[in-house]
Each structure stands twice: as structure tokens, then as C-alpha cells.
Design a protein around this motif. Structure first.
Motif, mmCIF file in Angstrom:
data_model
loop_
_atom_site.group_PDB
_atom_site.id
_atom_site.type_symbol
_atom_site.label_atom_id
_atom_site.label_comp_id
_atom_site.label_asym_id
_atom_site.label_seq_id
_atom_site.Cartn_x
_atom_site.Cartn_y
_atom_site.Cartn_z
ATOM 1 N N SER A 249 0.854 -1.190 0.000
ATOM 2 C CA SER A 249 0.000 0.000 0.000
ATOM 3 C C SER A 249 0.887 1.236 0.000
ATOM 4 C CB SER A 249 -0.942 0.032 1.211
ATOM 5 O OG SER A 249 -0.240 0.428 2.382
ATOM 6 N N ASP A 250 0.336 2.358 -0.414
ATOM 7 C CA ASP A 250 1.102 3.613 -0.405
ATOM 8 C C ASP A 250 1.501 4.009 1.009
ATOM 9 O OD1 ASP A 250 1.017 3.925 -3.151
ATOM 10 O OD2 ASP A 250 -0.803 5.153 -3.113
ATOM 11 N N LEU A 251 0.600 3.792 1.964
ATOM 12 C CA LEU A 251 0.915 4.174 3.334
ATOM 13 C C LEU A 251 2.079 3.346 3.874
ATOM 14 C CD1 LEU A 251 -2.671 4.694 4.790
ATOM 15 C CD2 LEU A 251 -1.025 6.449 4.121
ATOM 16 N N LEU A 252 2.118 2.058 3.548
ATOM 17 C CA LEU A 252 3.270 1.235 3.916
ATOM 18 C C LEU A 252 4.542 1.781 3.274
ATOM 19 C CD1 LEU A 252 1.801 -2.391 3.586
ATOM 20 C CD2 LEU A 252 2.546 -1.294 5.705
ATOM 21 N N ALA A 253 4.426 2.190 2.012
ATOM 22 C CA ALA A 253 5.587 2.732 1.302
ATOM 23 C C ALA A 253 6.087 4.020 1.947
ATOM 24 C CB ALA A 253 5.223 2.987 -0.161
ATOM 25 N N LEU A 254 5.179 4.876 2.379
ATOM 26 C CA LEU A 254 5.577 6.137 3.009
ATOM 27 C C LEU A 254 6.296 5.871 4.334
ATOM 28 C CD1 LEU A 254 2.467 8.397 2.291
ATOM 29 C CD2 LEU A 254 4.585 8.147 0.979
ATOM 30 N N GLY A 255 5.827 4.891 5.084
ATOM 31 C CA GLY A 255 6.514 4.513 6.308
ATOM 32 C C GLY A 255 7.897 3.954 6.022
ATOM 33 N N ALA A 256 8.015 3.157 4.955
ATOM 34 C CA ALA A 256 9.303 2.587 4.576
ATOM 35 C C ALA A 256 10.295 3.682 4.185
ATOM 36 C CB ALA A 256 9.114 1.610 3.417
ATOM 37 N N ILE A 257 9.813 4.687 3.469
ATOM 38 C CA ILE A 257 10.673 5.811 3.075
ATOM 39 C C ILE A 257 11.194 6.540 4.305
ATOM 40 C CG2 ILE A 257 10.610 8.103 2.009
ATOM 41 C CD1 ILE A 257 8.836 6.888 -0.185
ATOM 42 N N ARG A 258 10.344 6.738 5.284
ATOM 43 C CA ARG A 258 10.767 7.418 6.515
ATOM 44 C C ARG A 258 11.873 6.629 7.216
ATOM 45 N NH1 ARG A 258 8.710 7.614 11.990
ATOM 46 N NH2 ARG A 258 6.898 6.310 11.437
ATOM 47 N N ALA A 259 11.729 5.309 7.265
ATOM 48 C CA ALA A 259 12.749 4.479 7.904
ATOM 49 C C ALA A 259 14.070 4.532 7.137
ATOM 50 C CB ALA A 259 12.251 3.033 8.004
ATOM 51 N N LEU A 260 14.000 4.515 5.812
ATOM 52 C CA LEU A 260 15.215 4.589 5.003
ATOM 53 C C LEU A 260 15.953 5.906 5.221
ATOM 54 C CD1 LEU A 260 13.848 3.052 1.674
ATOM 55 C CD2 LEU A 260 15.617 2.043 3.134
ATOM 56 N N LYS A 261 15.197 6.997 5.263
ATOM 57 C CA LYS A 261 15.808 8.313 5.462
ATOM 58 C C LYS A 261 16.491 8.401 6.823
ATOM 59 C CE LYS A 261 12.947 11.188 2.430
ATOM 60 N NZ LYS A 261 12.000 12.330 2.398
ATOM 61 N N GLU A 262 15.873 7.820 7.831
ATOM 62 C CA GLU A 262 16.468 7.838 9.171
ATOM 63 C C GLU A 262 17.824 7.126 9.196
ATOM 64 O OE1 GLU A 262 14.039 6.351 12.267
ATOM 65 O OE2 GLU A 262 12.655 8.058 12.262
ATOM 66 N N GLN A 263 17.999 6.149 8.312
ATOM 67 C CA GLN A 263 19.252 5.402 8.242
ATOM 68 C C GLN A 263 20.237 6.039 7.269
ATOM 69 O OE1 GLN A 263 19.928 2.669 10.270
ATOM 70 N NE2 GLN A 263 18.021 3.417 11.211
ATOM 71 N N GLY A 264 19.888 7.212 6.752
ATOM 72 C CA GLY A 264 20.781 7.924 5.837
ATOM 73 C C GLY A 264 20.816 7.349 4.437
ATOM 74 N N LEU A 265 19.836 6.542 4.089
ATOM 75 C CA LEU A 265 19.781 5.942 2.753
ATOM 76 C C LEU A 265 18.981 6.828 1.804
ATOM 77 C CD1 LEU A 265 19.167 2.259 3.879
ATOM 78 C CD2 LEU A 265 21.291 3.213 2.951
ATOM 79 N N ARG A 266 19.411 6.820 0.553
ATOM 80 C CA ARG A 266 18.781 7.670 -0.459
ATOM 81 C C ARG A 266 17.756 6.869 -1.268
ATOM 82 N NH1 ARG A 266 23.790 8.954 -3.827
ATOM 83 N NH2 ARG A 266 24.008 6.728 -3.341
ATOM 84 N N ILE A 267 16.667 7.558 -1.614
ATOM 85 C CA ILE A 267 15.632 6.962 -2.459
ATOM 86 C C ILE A 267 15.567 7.787 -3.742
ATOM 87 C CG2 ILE A 267 13.182 6.311 -2.605
ATOM 88 C CD1 ILE A 267 14.192 7.217 0.733
ATOM 89 N N PRO A 268 15.797 7.203 -4.917
ATOM 90 C CA PRO A 268 15.908 5.757 -5.207
ATOM 91 C C PRO A 268 17.345 5.243 -5.345
ATOM 92 C CG PRO A 268 15.584 6.955 -7.229
ATOM 93 C CD PRO A 268 15.638 8.003 -6.140
ATOM 94 N N GLU A 269 18.353 6.098 -5.127
ATOM 95 C CA GLU A 269 19.736 5.689 -5.403
ATOM 96 C C GLU A 269 20.139 4.438 -4.637
ATOM 97 O OE1 GLU A 269 19.320 10.047 -6.210
ATOM 98 O OE2 GLU A 269 18.756 8.690 -4.575
ATOM 99 N N ASP A 270 19.781 4.353 -3.357
ATOM 100 C CA ASP A 270 20.140 3.180 -2.548
ATOM 101 C C ASP A 270 19.035 2.123 -2.555
ATOM 102 O OD1 ASP A 270 22.637 4.251 -1.722
ATOM 103 O OD2 ASP A 270 21.590 5.510 -0.276
ATOM 104 N N VAL A 271 17.817 2.566 -2.415
ATOM 105 C CA VAL A 271 16.671 1.641 -2.451
ATOM 106 C C VAL A 271 15.524 2.332 -3.199
ATOM 107 C CG1 VAL A 271 15.003 0.282 -1.129
ATOM 108 C CG2 VAL A 271 17.309 0.632 -0.217
ATOM 109 N N ALA A 272 15.025 1.692 -4.241
ATOM 110 C CA ALA A 272 13.857 2.197 -4.970
ATOM 111 C C ALA A 272 12.585 1.664 -4.308
ATOM 112 C CB ALA A 272 13.914 1.761 -6.427
ATOM 113 N N ILE A 273 11.523 2.452 -4.366
ATOM 114 C CA ILE A 273 10.262 2.080 -3.705
ATOM 115 C C ILE A 273 9.094 2.252 -4.666
ATOM 116 C CG2 ILE A 273 8.634 2.645 -1.851
ATOM 117 C CD1 ILE A 273 11.023 1.531 -0.614
#
Length: 338
Positions: A249-273
Motif C-alpha cells: 500500500s502507499d501508506l506502507l511505502a511512506l513509512g518505509a521511506i521514513r525508515a530509510l531516510k532515518e538510516q541515511g539511505l537515499r531513495i531511489p539511489e540506494d533503495v527504490a520504492i
């Protein structure tokens, strides 16, 4: 004499007669004149209760948010579907009544409560951990339409998006971008929709000849942002990480993006969503979210017409599966080919 017979005599649909009786503007003057002449000739005079299709009908449609873990009125996907359903049922001459399934309700017997309020039919919005009372209602004589919920009763039907096609579009897009290491974030194990999307995702991965890594398949408690955040944190703790993740779901994706950013990971360079639903918020996130659009308006309109036909014995139920569409935004980057 009733509205259905008036429609037959005029050679128009029942909904057209209903529109004329309720002074809707989207009917031609020629049709209005023909219908009004028949009403006058027959002496048909609708009272407050006679705007229904038959004198014993209430013109009420029950709305049930099913499951122990049900969606809320604030859920962006189902709100749009329900708005579309409400508008179309209004055109057809019906009002909606909402049933509570909170724990303080002494009886979860939806069938008895539907009889008490004399509803003509029900629309049932999918949730998780479905109550047995939902299946009892499905198997009853009350017409029911499920949204994202397969109903199998003799007076039931359902509408949903093609979940296998949703997953196939995701994997194809990832593949064209050069991503071969794919992960999945879903809801609980008892969510039918999440399970369908996961099964479709696995099948598509295998059809492209890619390696399936179950370590990168994680699940939350529901379809909301907090679950996506927790699931992505869990995925990252596994050590290795996928290059691309499909969130159910989009809401799951938005939560995943927040977690990635907290770990200093870039979207989509490090992980695409990629998410699913195409809720309004997808356009305004950073980065904007690539997603699979479900045609929410069409789902609502189809549910309304299917329920109308069931109520009036013009259909034996069945199902409609609506085609999804890929909406490309920033969270996946640019295509490498095609």
C-alpha cells in the motif's frame, strides 16, 4: 404501478426514471417529457416511500467496514471508493446507513441488524481478521457487494483491482530499471489482499527468472504508515538489503521511506520504492512516490451498479476485476530502457 414498470413502459432504465423524479439535470428534455407523460397517464404518484423500486423496500444500503482490524473513515483509498459508491447510489435513489462493529456492540450479527433496519442491500469494505458474522451475511438472502473482499453467496458479488497484474507491473518496472534484488513489505498474514499481492509478486519474480530472497519479505500489522516504518526497520536489520522494494500500500511505502531516510539511505539511489493505491499524498512526498493506481472511482461505481442489479434481481452476482495502472514518479528513478 411502481418505478420499475414506469421505466419499462418508457423504454428507459430505472435509474433514468429515478433521476427525473429527483430533478437531476443530466436527462434530455425529450426523455423527461416521455416519462412524465407516462406517469401522468398511469396516475402514478410517488409518496415519500414510493421512490423505492417496490413498496416493501427501504432505499437504505448498509455499509460495513469488515474485520477486527478494519479500515477507518480516514483511509484515503477506501474513502475515495466509498465516495464514488455513495454518489452513484444517490443517483439510483438510495441512502447509506453505517453499521458499527466496535467491541462494545453486544451482537456482531450483521444479518439480524440488517433485517432490523430493513436495508435493501449491503456494501462490505475489506478489513483484516474477518468476523464469522461477515460470512453469515454473505450467505444470507440480503444482496451484498464486497470491495477488495471476495464474496461467494448466491446474492453476493465483489469488485477489486487485479492484484496479480499490480504485482506484475511492479516487477516489470523494477526489471527495466535494472533492479534484480527485490523485496516486499506487506500487511499481516491473514490479509487476503496483501497475500494476493505477495503471491503475484513472487510469481512475477519467478517469471523473470530472478532470485527470490525471502529474507527481504517482511510484514507489518496493517496497511498503515507505522507498519511500513517498522517493517523497513526490520528488513534493514537483516544485514543485506534489496535494491528495490514493493510495498502493498502507499501508506506502507511512506513509512518505509521514513525508515530509510532515518538510516541515511537515499531513495531511489540506494533503495527504490513502489507503493500501491495512488493516494493523493503520493504527489507531495519527498521523493514523490511511484505507485500502482487503482481506479477508485470505477470500483465505487461498479459496486453501486452491481448491488443495484442484485437488489432488483437483474443479476446473480459475480465479480469485476479492474485493471491497474503504473504511475511513475521519483521514488524509482528513470527507466534504463523502453
Amino acid at each position: 404501478m411502481n418505478i420499475k414498470k414506469i421505466a419499462e413502459m418508457a423504454g428507459v432504465s430505472v435509474s433514468t426514471v429515478s433521476k427525473i423524479m429527483n430533478n437531476y439535470s443530466d436527462v434530455s428534455e425529450k426523455t423527461k417529457k416521455r416519462v412524465m407523460e407516462i406517469i401522468e397517464q398511469t396516475g402514478y404518484s410517488p409518496s415519500n416511500s414510493a421512490k423505492t423500486l417496490a413498496t416493501k423496500k427501504s432505499n437504505l444500503i448498509g455499509v460495513i467496514f469488515a474485520g477486527e482490524l478494519n479500515v477507518e473513515f480516514t483511509h484515503p483509498f477506501f474513502v475515495e471508493v466509498l465516495n464514488s459508491f455513495k454518489k452513484q447510489m444517490g443517483v439510483l435513489g438510495y441512502d447509506l446507513i453505517f453499521f458499527s462493529n466496535e467491541k462494545f456492540i453486544s451482537s456482531g450479527d450483521y444479518y439480524s441488524r440488517c433485517l432490523h433496519f430493513n436495508v435493501d442491500g449491503c456494501v462490505i469494505i475489506s478489513g483484516q481478521k474477518m468476523e464469522p458474522a461477515i460470512r453469515d451475511l454473505d450467505m444470507s438472502s440480503i444482496p451484498c457487494i464486497g470491495v477488495d473482499l471476495e464474496l461467494t453467496g448466491k446474492k453476493s458479488g465483489y469488485v477489486m483491482s487485479d492484484n496479480f497484474q499490480i504485482a506484475s507491473k511492479v516487477v516489470e518496472h523494477f526489471y527495466l530499471l535494472g533492479h534484480r534484488e527485490l523485496g516486499f513489505i506487506g500487511s499481516t498474514a491473514d490479509s487476503d489482499i496483501s497475500n494476493l499481492r505477495e503471491a503475484g509478486f513472487v510469481k512475477a519474480i519467478e517469471s523473470f527468472g530472478l532470485t527470490l530472497n525471502r529474507k527481504w519479505f517482511v510484514h507489518g500489522d496493517d496497511f498503515f504508515e507505522s507498519s511500513g516504518y517498522a517493517a523497513m526497520r526490520q528488513l534493514l536489520e537483516n544485514g543485506s538489503r534489496p535494491k528495490a522494494v514493493f510495498a502493498a500500500s502507499d501508506l506502507l511505502a511512506l513509512g518505509a521511506i521514513r525508515a530509510l531516510k532515518e538510516q541515511g539511505l537515499r531513495i531511489p539511489e540506494d533503495v527504490a520504492i513502489i507503493g500501491c493505491d495512488d493516494i493523493e499524498a503520493c504527489k507531495y512526498t519527498s521523493p514523490t512516490l511511484t505507485t500502482i493506481r487503482q481506479n477508485k472511482e470505477r470500483l465505487g461505481v461498479l459496486a453501486a451498479h452491481m448491488l443495484f442489479d442484485l437488489i432488483n434481481n437483474q443479476s446473480d452476482g459475480g465479480s469485476f476485476v479492474v485493471e491497474p495502472a503504473l504511475i511513475v514518479r521519483e521514488s524509482c528513478g528513470s527507466r534504463l530502457t523502453g
